[in-house]
Design an enzyme around this catalytic site. Sequence first.
Site: not given
Length: 341
Positions: A139-141
């Site tokens: 998942l993106d940050k």
Amino acid sequence: MNQIVITSEAADAGQRLDAFLGARAEGISRSRAKTLIEEGAVTVGGAVETNPRAPVKKGLVYAVNMPPPVPAMPEAEAIPLEILFEDAHLVILNKAAGMAVHPAPGSQTGTLVNALLHHCQGQLSGIGGVERPGIVHRLDKLTSGVMVAAKTESAHTGLAALFERHDIDRVYRAVTRGAPRPLSGTIEAAIARSESDRKKMSVHRNPDSPAARHAVTHYKAVETFGYKDRATRLPAAALLECRLETGRTHQIRVHMAHSGAPLIGDPVYGRQAGIMAWKAPGSEARYDKALAAARAFSRQALHAAVLGFVHPITGETLRYEAPLPEDMTGLIAALRKLPVD
């Protein structure tokens, strides 16, 4: 040192050695088998074989000497994690927004990998020969929600196969500025790295280009908020449920921006100016509060709500859900005050 012993059969004869071991040695991928062969960890009839392309012969004993996992380079850190499920093979957790998954230049600490190295200390059997958790998706940050990581190489290989076959149930919740039209449907648009900004992804004009990756997002509006103007009655914002058929980098963010409904707060694919909403007489305070909430939202309004799959080792059906985090529930509460009459 663990040893895996396999006796070849007639049907195995003629195969490349790395392909044979990748298919027959439990928990070892073909690429891992190739590395082990080249490192001298494989014997054939008692003699070391270092050629991954060596043809397999019928009736020979093939032994793989599994070296102990070497310590991972990232440091283990005692970072609290919200664990949803855990056994000897897997850990499923709810990742907080703001936590990067992998260490990167300039951000070597505070990541999910650092946290899992501490949480799983003494339980990791080695992914690719390294004592680390197996991450098969990310998942993106700034995206929150459900993720899974493997503790063993066999679980890692099994999870990777599930994701490769798209045999995973993944449901995301997203809050968009405006709403896609129609309010439910499918976006099928190939994604590639942007030619103008290599840090971004974009919908590719030519889906047959070698650079383009096939991408499919199914979506539906769970709730809409306010109107852009009184005449068109188009929503000022929407809460979407998105299901991924494929899993490309930034897929939902790119597809929603392409549809004209970027995610609120998205610093890359959507302006952070908030929303365009009709302000009815007497609704000024509610309007201002909703607009301020959208403008102040400091990340893409995206949450991985559900992750479901068949356990690659036990065969158990797993499905875990993480509720919307407080920042998104607060944003939605403010948007619900927009006038709709």
